[in-house]
Motif scaffolding. Structure first.
Motif, mmCIF file in Angstrom:
data_model
loop_
_atom_site.group_PDB
_atom_site.id
_atom_site.type_symbol
_atom_site.label_atom_id
_atom_site.label_comp_id
_atom_site.label_asym_id
_atom_site.label_seq_id
_atom_site.Cartn_x
_atom_site.Cartn_y
_atom_site.Cartn_z
ATOM 1 N N LEU A 13 3.562 -3.827 3.948
ATOM 2 C CA LEU A 13 2.701 -4.797 4.154
ATOM 3 C C LEU A 13 2.161 -5.612 2.786
ATOM 4 C CD1 LEU A 13 0.403 -3.019 6.948
ATOM 5 C CD2 LEU A 13 1.971 -5.150 7.269
ATOM 6 N N VAL A 14 2.478 -4.960 1.909
ATOM 7 C CA VAL A 14 2.188 -5.271 0.385
ATOM 8 C C VAL A 14 2.858 -6.912 0.500
ATOM 9 C CG1 VAL A 14 2.422 -5.389 -1.883
ATOM 10 C CG2 VAL A 14 1.709 -3.141 -0.923
ATOM 11 N N TYR A 15 4.174 -6.990 0.848
ATOM 12 C CA TYR A 15 4.854 -8.179 1.057
ATOM 13 C C TYR A 15 4.107 -9.381 1.699
ATOM 14 C CZ TYR A 15 8.506 -5.085 -0.287
ATOM 15 O OH TYR A 15 9.235 -4.322 -0.975
ATOM 16 N N VAL A 16 3.528 -8.838 2.946
ATOM 17 C CA VAL A 16 2.801 -9.824 3.778
ATOM 18 C C VAL A 16 1.507 -10.454 3.003
ATOM 19 C CG1 VAL A 16 1.354 -10.235 5.659
ATOM 20 C CG2 VAL A 16 3.458 -8.782 5.804
ATOM 21 N N PHE A 17 0.771 -9.483 2.446
ATOM 22 C CA PHE A 17 -0.631 -9.680 1.811
ATOM 23 C C PHE A 17 -0.288 -10.763 0.376
ATOM 24 C CE2 PHE A 17 -2.131 -6.136 4.106
ATOM 25 C CZ PHE A 17 -3.020 -7.005 5.136
ATOM 26 N N SER A 18 0.842 -10.331 -0.147
ATOM 27 C CA SER A 18 1.178 -11.087 -1.548
ATOM 28 C C SER A 18 1.641 -12.405 -1.095
ATOM 29 C CB SER A 18 2.357 -10.275 -2.145
ATOM 30 O OG SER A 18 2.290 -9.166 -2.462
ATOM 31 N N VAL A 19 2.357 -12.802 0.066
ATOM 32 C CA VAL A 19 2.686 -14.141 0.248
ATOM 33 C C VAL A 19 1.396 -14.850 0.550
ATOM 34 C CG1 VAL A 19 3.808 -15.627 1.931
ATOM 35 C CG2 VAL A 19 5.007 -13.526 0.981
ATOM 36 N N LEU A 20 0.458 -14.232 1.399
ATOM 37 C CA LEU A 20 -1.044 -14.874 1.684
ATOM 38 C C LEU A 20 -1.861 -15.241 0.365
ATOM 39 C CD1 LEU A 20 -1.970 -12.928 4.977
ATOM 40 C CD2 LEU A 20 -0.709 -15.142 4.732
ATOM 41 N N LEU A 21 -1.744 -14.177 -0.526
ATOM 42 C CA LEU A 21 -2.528 -14.356 -1.795
ATOM 43 C C LEU A 21 -1.827 -15.730 -2.319
ATOM 44 C CD1 LEU A 21 -3.068 -11.175 -3.561
ATOM 45 C CD2 LEU A 21 -4.706 -12.738 -3.058
ATOM 46 N N GLN B 191 -0.609 -6.996 -7.632
ATOM 47 C CA GLN B 191 0.174 -8.234 -7.793
ATOM 48 C C GLN B 191 -0.690 -9.375 -8.091
ATOM 49 O OE1 GLN B 191 3.136 -8.981 -4.879
ATOM 50 N NE2 GLN B 191 4.035 -6.944 -4.976
ATOM 51 N N PHE B 192 -1.722 -9.390 -7.518
ATOM 52 C CA PHE B 192 -2.754 -10.664 -8.033
ATOM 53 C C PHE B 192 -3.139 -10.723 -9.505
ATOM 54 C CE2 PHE B 192 -7.197 -11.964 -8.805
ATOM 55 C CZ PHE B 192 -7.130 -13.155 -8.629
ATOM 56 N N PHE B 193 -3.354 -9.697 -9.779
ATOM 57 C CA PHE B 193 -3.646 -9.527 -11.381
ATOM 58 C C PHE B 193 -2.492 -9.838 -12.207
ATOM 59 C CE2 PHE B 193 -7.455 -7.365 -9.832
ATOM 60 C CZ PHE B 193 -8.661 -8.330 -10.546
ATOM 61 N N LEU B 194 -1.319 -9.233 -11.927
ATOM 62 C CA LEU B 194 -0.047 -9.761 -12.898
ATOM 63 C C LEU B 194 0.194 -11.089 -12.584
ATOM 64 C CD1 LEU B 194 2.006 -6.548 -11.874
ATOM 65 C CD2 LEU B 194 0.686 -6.972 -13.823
ATOM 66 N N LYS B 195 0.073 -11.605 -11.347
ATOM 67 C CA LYS B 195 0.465 -13.277 -11.233
ATOM 68 C C LYS B 195 -0.587 -13.764 -12.058
ATOM 69 C CE LYS B 195 2.019 -17.197 -9.876
ATOM 70 N NZ LYS B 195 3.072 -17.463 -10.597
ATOM 71 N N ALA B 196 -1.917 -13.660 -12.020
ATOM 72 C CA ALA B 196 -3.028 -14.344 -12.971
ATOM 73 C C ALA B 196 -2.589 -14.089 -14.265
ATOM 74 C CB ALA B 196 -4.170 -13.679 -12.383
ATOM 75 N N GLY B 197 -2.339 -12.816 -14.761
ATOM 76 C CA GLY B 197 -1.775 -12.797 -16.303
ATOM 77 C C GLY B 197 -0.653 -13.357 -16.571
ATOM 78 N N MET C 271 -5.251 2.208 1.239
ATOM 79 C CA MET C 271 -5.686 2.228 -0.245
ATOM 80 C C MET C 271 -4.601 1.736 -0.916
ATOM 81 S SD MET C 271 -8.533 2.707 -1.707
ATOM 82 C CE MET C 271 -8.908 2.698 -3.366
ATOM 83 N N SER C 272 -3.305 2.465 -0.713
ATOM 84 C CA SER C 272 -2.281 2.302 -1.520
ATOM 85 C C SER C 272 -1.955 0.621 -1.290
ATOM 86 C CB SER C 272 -1.205 3.138 -1.249
ATOM 87 O OG SER C 272 0.109 2.734 -1.884
ATOM 88 N N VAL C 273 -1.944 0.101 -0.105
ATOM 89 C CA VAL C 273 -1.458 -1.125 -0.043
ATOM 90 C C VAL C 273 -2.495 -2.244 -0.702
ATOM 91 C CG1 VAL C 273 -1.179 -3.163 1.699
ATOM 92 C CG2 VAL C 273 -0.382 -0.807 2.093
ATOM 93 N N LEU C 274 -3.731 -1.808 -0.666
ATOM 94 C CA LEU C 274 -4.841 -2.779 -1.153
ATOM 95 C C LEU C 274 -4.550 -2.648 -2.803
ATOM 96 C CD1 LEU C 274 -7.955 -2.162 1.144
ATOM 97 C CD2 LEU C 274 -6.442 -4.138 0.955
ATOM 98 N N ALA C 275 -4.422 -1.633 -3.269
ATOM 99 C CA ALA C 275 -4.248 -1.376 -4.790
ATOM 100 C C ALA C 275 -2.954 -2.029 -5.345
ATOM 101 C CB ALA C 275 -4.330 0.094 -5.130
ATOM 102 N N SER C 276 -1.904 -2.174 -4.627
ATOM 103 C CA SER C 276 -0.778 -2.822 -4.701
ATOM 104 C C SER C 276 -0.934 -4.232 -4.968
ATOM 105 C CB SER C 276 0.504 -2.247 -4.071
ATOM 106 O OG SER C 276 0.561 -0.911 -4.221
ATOM 107 N N ARG D 297 9.576 -18.346 5.798
ATOM 108 C CA ARG D 297 9.055 -17.261 5.202
ATOM 109 C C ARG D 297 7.918 -16.566 6.031
ATOM 110 N NH1 ARG D 297 7.899 -18.774 -0.676
ATOM 111 N NH2 ARG D 297 10.129 -18.771 -0.579
ATOM 112 N N PHE D 298 7.065 -17.525 6.753
ATOM 113 C CA PHE D 298 6.098 -17.159 7.691
ATOM 114 C C PHE D 298 6.663 -16.398 8.988
ATOM 115 C CE2 PHE D 298 3.034 -20.228 5.759
ATOM 116 C CZ PHE D 298 2.215 -19.388 5.375
ATOM 117 N N VAL D 299 7.905 -16.943 9.346
ATOM 118 C CA VAL D 299 8.432 -16.065 10.310
ATOM 119 C C VAL D 299 8.956 -14.982 9.955
ATOM 120 C CG1 VAL D 299 10.580 -16.044 11.776
ATOM 121 C CG2 VAL D 299 9.275 -18.163 11.489
ATOM 122 N N GLY D 300 9.570 -14.621 8.574
ATOM 123 C CA GLY D 300 9.942 -13.331 8.177
ATOM 124 C C GLY D 300 8.611 -12.538 7.800
#
Length: 112
Positions: free
Chosen positions: A73-81, A10-16, A1-6, A94-97
């Protein structure tokens, strides 16, 4: 839950931030004041707050030595977003990282 909310934060902060525009010395104060008028930024900040609350609750049940690295894991999902939603170019290195981060999390949480 924490990772998904974070990640949502990040998604909404980038969109804004894309609505806010590029910041410079000349417009920094106006940009800071404009943050409260952009709904995506407010949702992003609220999402981070929910993520922090979820993380605190998680820490009541899980060791920090497990929870802390798992949050990376937030970093992983953020890059994918960034790649899939915002069409950002992601170099192979970056994908290797990201793969190394995922392998590290697996090793940390692995129970024998």
């Amino acid at each position: 839950m924490s990772v998904l909310a974070s990640v949502a934060g990040q998604f909404f902060l980038k969109a804004g931030a894309t609505k806010l525009g590029r910041v410079s010395i000349d417009n920094a104060i106006n940009h800071i004041l404009s943050i409260i008028t952009i709904p995506e930024l407010l949702v992003g900040l609220a999402s981070y707050g929910l993520g922090a609350l979820a993380y605190i609750l998680l820490l009541t049940r899980v060791n920090l030595s497990i929870a802390g690295p798992s949050v990376s894991l937030v970093y992983v999902f953020s890059v994918l977003l960034g790649y899939f939603i915002f069409k950002e170019h992601i170099p192979i290195s970056r994908f290797v990282g990201l793969g190394l981060i995922m392998a590290g999390v697996i090793l940390v949480v692995w129970q024998k």
